[in-house]
Write a protein that holds these residues in place. Sequence first.
Motif, mmCIF file in Angstrom:
data_model
loop_
_atom_site.group_PDB
_atom_site.id
_atom_site.type_symbol
_atom_site.label_atom_id
_atom_site.label_comp_id
_atom_site.label_asym_id
_atom_site.label_seq_id
_atom_site.Cartn_x
_atom_site.Cartn_y
_atom_site.Cartn_z
ATOM 1 N N CYS A 151 0.792 -1.223 0.000
ATOM 2 C CA CYS A 151 0.000 0.000 0.000
ATOM 3 C C CYS A 151 0.831 1.283 0.000
ATOM 4 C CB CYS A 151 -0.928 0.001 1.212
ATOM 5 S SG CYS A 151 -2.133 -1.352 1.219
ATOM 6 N N ASN A 152 2.108 1.223 0.349
ATOM 7 C CA ASN A 152 2.907 2.451 0.359
ATOM 8 C C ASN A 152 3.770 2.604 -0.887
ATOM 9 O OD1 ASN A 152 5.060 0.694 0.826
ATOM 10 N ND2 ASN A 152 5.117 1.107 3.026
ATOM 11 N N HIS A 283 -2.848 7.288 3.947
ATOM 12 C CA HIS A 283 -3.432 6.104 3.314
ATOM 13 C C HIS A 283 -4.516 5.508 4.208
ATOM 14 C CE1 HIS A 283 -3.928 2.255 1.401
ATOM 15 N NE2 HIS A 283 -3.540 1.634 2.491
ATOM 16 N N THR A 307 -9.102 11.602 3.934
ATOM 17 C CA THR A 307 -8.774 10.183 4.086
ATOM 18 C C THR A 307 -10.024 9.380 4.415
ATOM 19 O OG1 THR A 307 -6.490 10.595 4.750
ATOM 20 C CG2 THR A 307 -7.462 8.529 5.472
ATOM 21 N N ASN A 316 -10.072 0.380 0.521
ATOM 22 C CA ASN A 316 -8.611 0.377 0.437
ATOM 23 C C ASN A 316 -8.216 -0.263 -0.900
ATOM 24 O OD1 ASN A 316 -5.859 -0.115 0.641
ATOM 25 N ND2 ASN A 316 -5.945 -0.898 2.733
ATOM 26 N N SER A 319 -1.959 0.506 -3.370
ATOM 27 C CA SER A 319 -1.015 1.582 -3.684
ATOM 28 C C SER A 319 -1.628 2.883 -4.193
ATOM 29 C CB SER A 319 0.052 1.075 -4.666
ATOM 30 O OG SER A 319 -0.489 0.758 -5.917
ATOM 31 N N THR A 321 -4.332 4.359 -3.393
ATOM 32 C CA THR A 321 -5.305 4.979 -2.496
ATOM 33 C C THR A 321 -4.814 6.292 -1.918
ATOM 34 O OG1 THR A 321 -5.787 2.683 -1.858
ATOM 35 C CG2 THR A 321 -7.014 4.406 -0.743
ATOM 36 N N VAL A 322 -3.553 6.373 -1.495
ATOM 37 C CA VAL A 322 -3.035 7.615 -0.940
ATOM 38 C C VAL A 322 -3.041 8.715 -1.998
ATOM 39 C CG1 VAL A 322 -0.577 7.141 -1.428
ATOM 40 C CG2 VAL A 322 -1.218 8.605 0.520
ATOM 41 N N ALA A 346 1.886 6.459 4.090
ATOM 42 C CA ALA A 346 1.263 5.184 3.736
ATOM 43 C C ALA A 346 2.032 4.047 4.393
ATOM 44 C CB ALA A 346 1.224 5.004 2.215
#
Length: 361
Positions: A151-152, A283, A307, A316, A319, A321-322, A346
């Motif tokens: 995710c980051n 994130h 957010t 969610n 990656s 999403t942020v 994130a």
Amino acid sequence: MSYLSAIATAVPENCFSQETLTDFYIRSTNDLMSKRKIKIVSGKTGIQTRYSVLSDFDKAYEDYTFFSKSADLLPEPTLSDRMKIYAQQATELSLKAVNGLEGIHDFKEQITHLITVTCTGLFAPGLDIELMRALSLSPTVQRSSVNFMGCNAAILALKNADVICRTFPAAKVLIVCTELCTIHFQKQYNDDYLLSNLLFADGAAAVIVSGKPDGMYQHAVQMEEFNSMVLHSGYDDMAWRLSETGFIMNLSSYVPGLIRENIRAMLLGAGLNIDQIKHWAVHPGGKRIIDDFALALNLDKCAMSDTYKILKNYGNMSSPTVLFVLKEILEKAKSEHRNEQILAAAFGPGLTIETLKMRYV
């Protein structure tokens, strides 16, 4: 210097309410305890809608096109089945995001570098080559990929783009983050996997990073500082692994607490002044992660409104999403925001925390 010039986002056409997706999950088991847990956890996610490249979730099982035409979803789709869907759909969704960039067809010949980001599928020739062909990019575009980093990964891609633009001031970098999380729905009911099936969704984001301030926002967005931390105590709390039936996600309920206990020390240790950060692009890994992040930094929940909004409307998406959150923030910039700081944060497997400090200039 390097500047974040534009962000565009995209989701698949299939939009499902959280109630519909929860009902699909509940119908896959006859165990009453599992059904009860699914319903309880779903009600606490803070999610209203999610998107998927799959159309099965609101159909009768006899009409499924991806999952087995049986109430219990058995046999489950294989890894090959899931990767076939990924190869078919990832490029299409990526192009939808890229084509959302204002003026892309006027300046695409200026793109010098392409960075693709994903952790939900792989094939070769890959997403980078497919995008080059579909967009008719120069065959000399320099390519790189950030794969399987969770995710980051969008912040890691921005970090790579920052290095490129500082090294080659004439560079124009296109970043494309695409995740098809829902193709990895698993027929599992342990406490950790309940979170995965009830949180994740599909989406894509495209970003332009340049060596000069040529952006589309009220102010140019200068990328100033990246910071990273690995919390080895959370090594087993967020992870992906391959299986014969797709990617297995481990997302422990301990993740929010680990972030809460470490984020303040990380930011202060990096020399960041929390009080000077006016805009927060965090994130939305889950509602508790957002809640605990705000609690750890003594932030009013209003500071996290974008957010929460993205979590509510999209879930969610890993990656990209942020970047959905950051897009919301940048599009609301006002003249009086000049020189104000923005922090993106994130979280990924490891457990890792990645942050990016930006400034309106």
